[in-house]
Design a protein around this motif. Structure first.
Motif, short mmCIF file in Angstrom:
data_model
loop_
_atom_site.label_atom_id
_atom_site.label_comp_id
_atom_site.label_asym_id
_atom_site.label_seq_id
_atom_site.Cartn_x
_atom_site.Cartn_y
_atom_site.Cartn_z
N ARG A 127 -32.85 26.80 89.23
CA ARG A 127 -33.36 26.91 90.61
C ARG A 127 -34.68 26.21 90.81
N VAL A 128 -35.24 25.63 89.70
CA VAL A 128 -36.53 24.94 89.81
C VAL A 128 -36.27 23.44 89.95
N GLY A 129 -36.59 22.89 91.12
CA GLY A 129 -36.36 21.47 91.36
C GLY A 129 -37.54 20.62 90.91
N LEU A 130 -37.26 19.42 90.42
CA LEU A 130 -38.31 18.47 90.04
C LEU A 130 -38.36 17.37 91.09
N PRO A 131 -39.48 16.63 91.15
CA PRO A 131 -39.63 15.60 92.19
C PRO A 131 -38.50 14.57 92.19
N GLY A 133 -35.45 15.05 91.87
CA GLY A 133 -34.17 15.60 92.34
C GLY A 133 -33.40 16.37 91.27
N CYS A 134 -33.85 16.25 90.00
CA CYS A 134 -33.20 17.01 88.93
C CYS A 134 -33.76 18.43 88.93
N THR A 135 -33.21 19.25 88.04
CA THR A 135 -33.75 20.60 87.89
C THR A 135 -34.46 20.69 86.55
N LEU A 136 -35.31 21.70 86.42
CA LEU A 136 -36.01 21.91 85.16
C LEU A 136 -35.01 22.08 84.02
N LEU A 137 -33.90 22.73 84.31
CA LEU A 137 -32.88 22.95 83.29
C LEU A 137 -32.35 21.63 82.73
N SER A 138 -32.26 20.62 83.60
CA SER A 138 -31.62 19.36 83.19
C SER A 138 -32.48 18.54 82.22
N LEU A 139 -33.75 18.92 82.03
CA LEU A 139 -34.60 18.19 81.08
C LEU A 139 -34.18 18.46 79.63
N PHE A 140 -33.43 19.54 79.43
CA PHE A 140 -33.20 20.00 78.06
C PHE A 140 -31.85 19.55 77.52
N ASP A 141 -31.89 19.08 76.28
CA ASP A 141 -30.67 18.59 75.62
C ASP A 141 -29.80 19.73 75.14
N ALA A 142 -30.40 20.86 74.84
CA ALA A 142 -29.63 22.00 74.35
C ALA A 142 -30.23 23.28 74.91
N ASP A 143 -29.37 24.23 75.20
CA ASP A 143 -29.82 25.50 75.77
C ASP A 143 -29.19 26.65 74.99
N LEU A 144 -30.01 27.31 74.18
CA LEU A 144 -29.51 28.42 73.35
C LEU A 144 -29.87 29.76 73.96
N SER A 145 -30.38 29.76 75.18
CA SER A 145 -30.89 30.99 75.77
C SER A 145 -29.80 32.05 75.87
N GLY A 146 -30.15 33.23 75.42
CA GLY A 146 -29.24 34.36 75.53
C GLY A 146 -28.12 34.33 74.50
N ARG A 147 -28.15 33.34 73.60
CA ARG A 147 -27.11 33.25 72.57
C ARG A 147 -27.17 34.47 71.66
#
Ligand code: MG
Length: 241
Positions: A127-131, A133-147
């Motif tokens: 839900r966090v947009g970057l200038p 047009g991408c989101t903060l989430l999209s900066l990351f190559d891998a997401d292990l959150s909540g695993r």
């Protein structure tokens, strides 16, 4: 010891976003224990970074009196309902210094991973947009959150999975954390650790063994980190920034 760092592993709550976890834990406590003892310092020492049920147990063991820990699952469930609502309402902000650091490290070519204990991390970062047009989430190559891992922080399991997911040996990863349990997890995994002390809790993070502790992520020497070295910017440079 000089390390060459090639990946950054970010915790989410308290590092990238000012998430409503602390508030949700406190508000959910009514009826389980006296919320008066649930200060920010208490939250940072006993709850932050832990998985939901472990966090609930830690709170009730300390504030709930004899036998209260048996109600940990119910407390955890109420906390979850509250935080789902707060996130859906957008009751959180992303920290601008964290966005700047994450963007700079991504541009510099570091591999990027997310490793929050929370299953709500993605919902916030998306839900966090970057200038651009991408989101903060999209900066990351891998997401292990909540695993699901056998043990939460301070066990290094989640961070080790994150290192594996970006294909970088643990010794070449730097973990960005705001909680002592997270710093301890990074150390246990053989990783470098950067402690962000937004709450004036530098001492706790140093005690936990952080390699560098800053009050703002803007203090990090990004050029040095792009070259693989973790250090703060020179004071004179900060003064002119
Ligand atoms: Mg955190």
């Amino acid at each position: 010891m000089t390390r060459i760092l090639r990946a950054a592993i970010f915790d989410v709550d308290g590092v990238l976003v000012d998430s409503p976890h602390e508030r949700a834990w406190r508000e959910a406590l009514a009826g389980f224990a006296d919320p008066a003892g649930f200060t920010t310092a208490f939250y940072q020492s006993h709850v932050a970074g832990k998985r939901r049920l472990e966090g609930a147990r830690a709170v009730l063991e300390r504030l709930g009196g004899a036998g209260a820990a048996a109600r940990a699952a119910a407390y955890a469930e109420r906390k979850q309902a509250l935080i789902d609502r707060l996130i859906a309402e957008g009751s959180f902000v992303a920290f601008p210094d964290a966005i700047r650091l994450a963007v700079a490290l991504k541009v510099a070519g570091l591999r990027m991973a997310l490793a929050s204990s929370s299953k709500n991390a993605d919902a916030m970062l998306a839900r966090v947009g970057l200038p651009d047009g991408c989101t903060l989430l999209s900066l990351f190559d891998a997401d292990l959150s909540g695993r699901d891992v056998p043990r939460g922080k301070p066990d290094p399991a989640l961070f080790l999975l994150a290192a594996e997911a970006v294909g970088v040996p643990p010794a070449q990863c730097v973990v960005v954390e705001d909680a002592p349990a997270g710093i301890a997890a990074a150390r246990a995994g053989g990783m470098a650790s950067l402690g962000i002390a937004r709450l004036g809790d530098e001492a706790l993070l140093r005690e936990a063994g952080a390699d560098l502790v800053v009050k703002s992520l803007d203090e990090v020497d990004v050029a040095a980190l792009a070259g693989g070295v973790l250090r703060a910017r020179a004071v004179t440079e900060t003064a002119h920034a």
